[in-house]
Design a protein around this motif. Structure first.
Motif, PDB file in Angstrom:
ATOM      1  N   MET A 134       0.767  -0.945   0.053  1.00  0.00           N
ATOM      2  CA  MET A 134      -0.024   0.058  -0.007  1.00  0.00           C
ATOM      3  C   MET A 134       0.843   1.199  -0.154  1.00  0.00           C
ATOM      4  O   MET A 134       1.890   1.464   0.884  1.00  0.00           O
ATOM      5  N   LYS A 135       0.468   2.432  -0.962  1.00  0.00           N
ATOM      6  CA  LYS A 135       1.368   3.437  -1.031  1.00  0.00           C
ATOM      7  C   LYS A 135       1.234   4.483   0.299  1.00  0.00           C
ATOM      8  O   LYS A 135       0.025   4.374   0.712  1.00  0.00           O
ATOM      9  N   SER A 136       2.117   4.907   0.563  1.00  0.00           N
ATOM     10  CA  SER A 136       1.760   5.879   1.819  1.00  0.00           C
ATOM     11  C   SER A 136       2.394   7.385   1.197  1.00  0.00           C
ATOM     12  O   SER A 136       3.337   7.407   0.468  1.00  0.00           O
ATOM     13  N   ALA A 137       1.571   8.310   1.492  1.00  0.00           N
ATOM     14  CA  ALA A 137       1.896   9.700   0.952  1.00  0.00           C
ATOM     15  C   ALA A 137       3.247  10.270   1.555  1.00  0.00           C
ATOM     16  O   ALA A 137       3.500   9.903   2.781  1.00  0.00           O
ATOM     17  N   ARG A 138       4.057  10.736   0.477  1.00  0.00           N
ATOM     18  CA  ARG A 138       5.183  11.517   1.101  1.00  0.00           C
ATOM     19  C   ARG A 138       4.882  12.654   1.908  1.00  0.00           C
ATOM     20  O   ARG A 138       3.622  13.196   1.980  1.00  0.00           O
ATOM     21  N   SER A 139       5.653  13.044   3.035  1.00  0.00           N
ATOM     22  CA  SER A 139       5.392  14.243   3.686  1.00  0.00           C
ATOM     23  C   SER A 139       5.496  15.498   2.584  1.00  0.00           C
ATOM     24  O   SER A 139       6.024  15.686   1.462  1.00  0.00           O
ATOM     25  N   ASP A 140       4.663  16.514   3.178  1.00  0.00           N
ATOM     26  CA  ASP A 140       4.663  17.574   2.219  1.00  0.00           C
ATOM     27  C   ASP A 140       5.927  18.425   1.878  1.00  0.00           C
ATOM     28  O   ASP A 140       5.994  19.191   1.010  1.00  0.00           O
ATOM     29  N   ASP A 141       7.091  18.093   2.858  1.00  0.00           N
ATOM     30  CA  ASP A 141       7.999  18.800   2.513  1.00  0.00           C
ATOM     31  C   ASP A 141       9.168  17.725   1.906  1.00  0.00           C
ATOM     32  O   ASP A 141      10.582  18.267   1.948  1.00  0.00           O
ATOM     33  N   ASP A 142       8.862  16.701   1.368  1.00  0.00           N
ATOM     34  CA  ASP A 142       9.616  15.619   0.742  1.00  0.00           C
ATOM     35  C   ASP A 142       9.325  15.408  -0.693  1.00  0.00           C
ATOM     36  O   ASP A 142       8.723  14.536  -0.868  1.00  0.00           O
ATOM     37  N   LEU A 143       9.886  16.268  -1.460  1.00  0.00           N
ATOM     38  CA  LEU A 143       9.944  15.882  -2.809  1.00  0.00           C
ATOM     39  C   LEU A 143      11.290  15.743  -3.666  1.00  0.00           C
ATOM     40  O   LEU A 143      11.199  16.035  -4.859  1.00  0.00           O
ATOM     41  N   ASN A 144      12.228  15.409  -2.966  1.00  0.00           N
ATOM     42  CA  ASN A 144      13.570  15.395  -3.343  1.00  0.00           C
ATOM     43  C   ASN A 144      13.477  14.303  -4.357  1.00  0.00           C
ATOM     44  O   ASN A 144      13.043  13.244  -4.496  1.00  0.00           O
ATOM     45  N   ASP A 145      14.341  14.740  -5.750  1.00  0.00           N
ATOM     46  CA  ASP A 145      14.549  13.826  -6.665  1.00  0.00           C
ATOM     47  C   ASP A 145      13.252  13.352  -7.397  1.00  0.00           C
ATOM     48  O   ASP A 145      13.083  12.487  -8.172  1.00  0.00           O
ATOM     49  N   ILE A 146      12.106  14.217  -7.238  1.00  0.00           N
ATOM     50  CA  ILE A 146      10.694  14.197  -7.962  1.00  0.00           C
ATOM     51  C   ILE A 146      10.653  15.098  -9.042  1.00  0.00           C
ATOM     52  O   ILE A 146      10.751  16.202  -8.756  1.00  0.00           O
ATOM     53  N   GLY A 147      10.375  14.696 -10.234  1.00  0.00           N
ATOM     54  CA  GLY A 147      10.332  15.696 -11.539  1.00  0.00           C
ATOM     55  C   GLY A 147       8.948  15.962 -11.553  1.00  0.00           C
ATOM     56  O   GLY A 147       8.179  15.293 -11.467  1.00  0.00           O
ATOM     57  N   ILE A 148       8.615  17.300 -11.695  1.00  0.00           N
ATOM     58  CA  ILE A 148       7.216  17.804 -11.835  1.00  0.00           C
ATOM     59  C   ILE A 148       7.182  18.712 -13.403  1.00  0.00           C
ATOM     60  O   ILE A 148       7.986  19.728 -13.502  1.00  0.00           O
ATOM     61  N   LEU A 149       6.552  17.984 -14.261  1.00  0.00           N
ATOM     62  CA  LEU A 149       6.535  18.514 -15.840  1.00  0.00           C
ATOM     63  C   LEU A 149       5.358  19.350 -15.847  1.00  0.00           C
ATOM     64  O   LEU A 149       4.096  18.930 -15.735  1.00  0.00           O
ATOM     65  N   PHE A 150       5.460  20.581 -16.170  1.00  0.00           N
ATOM     66  CA  PHE A 150       4.249  21.561 -16.442  1.00  0.00           C
ATOM     67  C   PHE A 150       4.000  21.763 -18.022  1.00  0.00           C
ATOM     68  O   PHE A 150       5.108  22.242 -18.786  1.00  0.00           O
ATOM     69  N   ASP A 151       2.849  21.782 -18.335  1.00  0.00           N
ATOM     70  CA  ASP A 151       2.586  22.342 -19.742  1.00  0.00           C
ATOM     71  C   ASP A 151       2.697  23.912 -19.406  1.00  0.00           C
ATOM     72  O   ASP A 151       2.578  24.329 -18.286  1.00  0.00           O
ATOM     73  N   LEU A 152       2.389  24.600 -20.427  1.00  0.00           N
ATOM     74  CA  LEU A 152       2.850  26.354 -20.387  1.00  0.00           C
ATOM     75  C   LEU A 152       1.536  26.779 -20.574  1.00  0.00           C
ATOM     76  O   LEU A 152       0.885  27.329 -19.717  1.00  0.00           O
ATOM     77  N   ASP A 153       0.813  26.731 -21.708  1.00  0.00           N
ATOM     78  CA  ASP A 153      -0.117  27.585 -22.218  1.00  0.00           C
ATOM     79  C   ASP A 153      -1.551  27.047 -21.474  1.00  0.00           C
ATOM     80  O   ASP A 153      -1.753  25.830 -21.846  1.00  0.00           O
ATOM     81  N   GLY A 154      -2.203  27.624 -20.926  1.00  0.00           N
ATOM     82  CA  GLY A 154      -3.386  27.137 -20.248  1.00  0.00           C
ATOM     83  C   GLY A 154      -3.141  26.393 -18.839  1.00  0.00           C
ATOM     84  O   GLY A 154      -4.136  26.111 -18.056  1.00  0.00           O
ATOM     85  N   THR A 155      -1.844  26.116 -18.465  1.00  0.00           N
ATOM     86  CA  THR A 155      -1.480  25.277 -17.199  1.00  0.00           C
ATOM     87  C   THR A 155      -0.757  26.519 -16.117  1.00  0.00           C
ATOM     88  O   THR A 155      -0.857  26.589 -15.219  1.00  0.00           O
ATOM     89  N   LEU A 156       0.544  26.868 -16.698  1.00  0.00           N
ATOM     90  CA  LEU A 156       1.140  27.754 -16.008  1.00  0.00           C
ATOM     91  C   LEU A 156       0.777  29.252 -16.089  1.00  0.00           C
ATOM     92  O   LEU A 156       0.576  29.950 -15.217  1.00  0.00           O
ATOM     93  N   VAL A 157       0.579  29.391 -17.523  1.00  0.00           N
ATOM     94  CA  VAL A 157       0.502  30.811 -17.737  1.00  0.00           C
ATOM     95  C   VAL A 157      -0.641  31.078 -18.550  1.00  0.00           C
ATOM     96  O   VAL A 157      -1.289  30.116 -19.463  1.00  0.00           O
ATOM     97  N   ASP A 158      -1.559  32.013 -18.441  1.00  0.00           N
ATOM     98  CA  ASP A 158      -2.906  32.315 -19.029  1.00  0.00           C
ATOM     99  C   ASP A 158      -2.380  33.109 -20.189  1.00  0.00           C
ATOM    100  O   ASP A 158      -2.219  34.366 -20.077  1.00  0.00           O
ATOM    101  N   THR A 159      -2.119  32.629 -21.436  1.00  0.00           N
ATOM    102  CA  THR A 159      -1.537  33.369 -22.754  1.00  0.00           C
ATOM    103  C   THR A 159      -2.671  33.653 -23.884  1.00  0.00           C
ATOM    104  O   THR A 159      -2.382  34.066 -24.776  1.00  0.00           O
ATOM    105  N   ALA A 160      -4.117  33.230 -23.395  1.00  0.00           N
ATOM    106  CA  ALA A 160      -5.121  33.491 -24.488  1.00  0.00           C
ATOM    107  C   ALA A 160      -5.088  34.716 -24.982  1.00  0.00           C
ATOM    108  O   ALA A 160      -5.223  34.976 -26.281  1.00  0.00           O
ATOM    109  N   GLY A 161      -5.197  35.970 -24.120  1.00  0.00           N
ATOM    110  CA  GLY A 161      -5.404  37.173 -24.578  1.00  0.00           C
ATOM    111  C   GLY A 161      -4.281  37.385 -25.795  1.00  0.00           C
ATOM    112  O   GLY A 161      -4.425  38.063 -27.024  1.00  0.00           O
ATOM    113  N   ASP A 162      -2.844  37.006 -25.515  1.00  0.00           N
ATOM    114  CA  ASP A 162      -2.142  37.840 -26.442  1.00  0.00           C
ATOM    115  C   ASP A 162      -1.829  36.400 -27.705  1.00  0.00           C
ATOM    116  O   ASP A 162      -1.628  37.092 -28.985  1.00  0.00           O
TER     117      ASP A 162
END
Length: 229
Positions: free
Chosen positions: A1-29
């Motif tokens: 059974m998986k146990s959640a990591r503590s909120d301050d433990d993301l060492n060596d975890i990669g987080i991939l973000f899309d850009l348009d519509g995810t990180l930045v609201d670029t619709a206007g431009d």
């Protein structure tokens, strides 16, 4: 059974973000650049709220959809000049209206403090993505930025996501995006997916167990759950 990591433990975890519509609201431009092309051809322009759903696709697809909405089809021969006009305008006005989504900056800062390695995985051209993030003063928060012209093939092919993992030197990662293109990319790269339901979409392929968020403040705990040990 998986146990959640503590909120301050993301060492060596990669987080991939899309850009348009995810990180930045670029619709206007993006809509403004599309309208610049439409106006040059004497066609009616789009309201931002009507063009918003087009903003998550490629520039070619957005131009084509806008012309069709105006009652005109573009031939393959017509597209290059319109695309050049779009890119010239967009490059010159890339941050006129664009902004990070609410609390995205503070969330990114918090994730980095927890040891996560961050990447941007977008179909926007790499140079444009870097320019936009520089203007928004967040480019240094990301270890790597992979654009649609960086890897061998753009999303939804897994190549951009896999290149992010290679550059981050991580084996565990999660993909954050706002569209079916992002979802399919994550699946193809065997990554868990968290959907931003405030983006441009569409998100028609989400299953009943999909993980979504409506505000960045909710994202860290969702990442911890997704990456539970």
């Amino acid at each position: 059974m998986k146990s959640a990591r503590s909120d301050d433990d993301l060492n060596d975890i990669g987080i991939l973000f899309d850009l348009d519509g995810t990180l930045v609201d670029t619709a206007g431009d993006l809509v403004a650049a599309t309208n610049h092309v439409l106006a040059h051809d004497g066609l009616p322009t789009l309201a931002v709220e009507h063009g918003r759903h087009m903003a998550g696709v490629s520039a070619k697809t957005m131009i084509d959809a806008a012309f069709r909405a105006a009652g005109r089809s573009l031939s393959a021969e017509d597209m290059p000049s319109r695309l050049e006009r779009f890119l010239d305008y967009y490059t010159a006005h890339i941050d006129a209206h664009s902004a990070l989504f609410p609390d995205a900056r503070t969330t990114i800062e918090a994730l980095k403090r927890c040891g996560a390695k961050l990447a941007v995985c977008t179909n926007k051209r790499e140079a444009l993505a870097i320019d936009l993030l520089e203007r928004l003063h967040v480019v240094d928060m990301f270890e790597t930025i992979v654009g649609g012209d960086t890897a061998m093939r753009p999303k939804p092919d897994p190549a951009p996501a896999l290149l992010c993992l290679e550059r981050l030197q991580v084996s565990n990662a999660v993909f954050i995006g706002d569209s079916d293109t992002d979802l399919c990319t994550a699946k193809a790269a065997a990554l868990p997916f968290i959907a931003a339901d405030f983006g441009y979409g569409p998100l028609d392929k989400l299953g009943p167990d999909a993980v979504t968020f409506s505000h960045y403040s909710a994202l860290p705990s969702l990442i911890n759950n997704a990456m539970g040990a």
